[in-house]
Design a protein around this motif. Structure first.
Motif, mmCIF file in Angstrom:
data_model
loop_
_atom_site.group_PDB
_atom_site.id
_atom_site.type_symbol
_atom_site.label_atom_id
_atom_site.label_comp_id
_atom_site.label_asym_id
_atom_site.label_seq_id
_atom_site.Cartn_x
_atom_site.Cartn_y
_atom_site.Cartn_z
ATOM 1 N N MET A 133 0.828 -1.205 0.000
ATOM 2 C CA MET A 133 0.000 0.000 0.000
ATOM 3 C C MET A 133 0.864 1.257 0.000
ATOM 4 O O MET A 133 0.493 2.260 -0.588
ATOM 5 C CB MET A 133 -0.952 -0.001 1.200
ATOM 6 C CG MET A 133 -1.892 -1.187 1.233
ATOM 7 S SD MET A 133 -2.961 -1.321 -0.200
ATOM 8 C CE MET A 133 -4.206 -0.159 0.234
ATOM 9 N N GLU A 189 0.143 4.198 -5.621
ATOM 10 C CA GLU A 189 -0.485 5.513 -5.596
ATOM 11 C C GLU A 189 -1.997 5.341 -5.462
ATOM 12 O O GLU A 189 -2.573 4.383 -5.976
ATOM 13 C CB GLU A 189 -0.171 6.276 -6.876
ATOM 14 C CG GLU A 189 1.291 6.657 -7.015
ATOM 15 C CD GLU A 189 1.568 7.453 -8.280
ATOM 16 O OE1 GLU A 189 0.621 8.021 -8.857
ATOM 17 O OE2 GLU A 189 2.735 7.504 -8.676
ATOM 18 N N GLU A 190 -2.620 6.281 -4.787
ATOM 19 C CA GLU A 190 -4.073 6.258 -4.684
ATOM 20 C C GLU A 190 -4.683 6.673 -6.003
ATOM 21 O O GLU A 190 -4.035 7.387 -6.769
ATOM 22 C CB GLU A 190 -4.521 7.209 -3.571
ATOM 23 C CG GLU A 190 -4.100 6.732 -2.198
ATOM 24 C CD GLU A 190 -4.655 7.610 -1.094
ATOM 25 O OE1 GLU A 190 -5.777 8.153 -1.243
ATOM 26 O OE2 GLU A 190 -3.961 7.769 -0.091
ATOM 27 N N PRO A 191 -5.858 6.277 -6.354
ATOM 28 C CA PRO A 191 -6.731 5.422 -5.558
ATOM 29 C C PRO A 191 -6.280 3.957 -5.632
ATOM 30 O O PRO A 191 -5.816 3.484 -6.672
ATOM 31 C CB PRO A 191 -8.095 5.599 -6.209
ATOM 32 C CG PRO A 191 -7.787 5.912 -7.644
ATOM 33 C CD PRO A 191 -6.489 6.689 -7.600
ATOM 34 N N TYR A 192 -6.372 3.261 -4.517
ATOM 35 C CA TYR A 192 -5.991 1.856 -4.457
ATOM 36 C C TYR A 192 -7.053 1.011 -5.159
ATOM 37 O O TYR A 192 -8.223 1.339 -5.159
ATOM 38 C CB TYR A 192 -5.860 1.382 -3.012
ATOM 39 C CG TYR A 192 -4.859 2.172 -2.216
ATOM 40 C CD1 TYR A 192 -3.536 2.248 -2.600
ATOM 41 C CD2 TYR A 192 -5.248 2.853 -1.071
ATOM 42 C CE1 TYR A 192 -2.611 2.974 -1.863
ATOM 43 C CE2 TYR A 192 -4.329 3.572 -0.325
ATOM 44 C CZ TYR A 192 -3.015 3.638 -0.733
ATOM 45 O OH TYR A 192 -2.110 4.351 -0.010
ATOM 46 N N SER A 193 -6.595 -0.075 -5.737
ATOM 47 C CA SER A 193 -7.544 -1.017 -6.346
ATOM 48 C C SER A 193 -6.980 -2.430 -6.214
ATOM 49 O O SER A 193 -5.778 -2.625 -6.054
ATOM 50 C CB SER A 193 -7.767 -0.689 -7.826
ATOM 51 O OG SER A 193 -6.600 -0.963 -8.579
#
Length: 76
Positions: free
Chosen positions: A17, A21-25
């Motif tokens: 995590m 990079e966000e957004p996480y998927s």
């Protein structure tokens, strides 16, 4: 008997995590793990096996009775 894998998997997920990079998927996490080859994670060499979809090839099992850590292959 205490299994070390639970700790390792959660630690590895937390590490993953931090790398993403966000957004996480789910797809990003899976892709990150699938690309781990000879990955040094806290002194452990991790290799994703596409056939078994396993990243940890060995299990470390602690016997509280004998006070001994034993390494076993996941396939055993």
């Amino acid at each position: 008997v205490i299994y070390f894998e639970g700790y390792l998997y959660m630690s590895l997920l937390a590490h993953a995590m931090q790398q993403l990079e966000e957004p996480y998927s789910k797809e990003k996490i899976i892709n990150l793990f699938q690309n781990m080859k000879e990955y040094d994670f806290k002194g452990l060499k991790l290799n994703f096996n596409p056939e078994t979809r396993v990243i940890l090839q060995n299990a470390w099992i602690y016997s509280t009775k004998d006070n001994v850590w034993t390494q076993r292959s996941i396939g055993d």
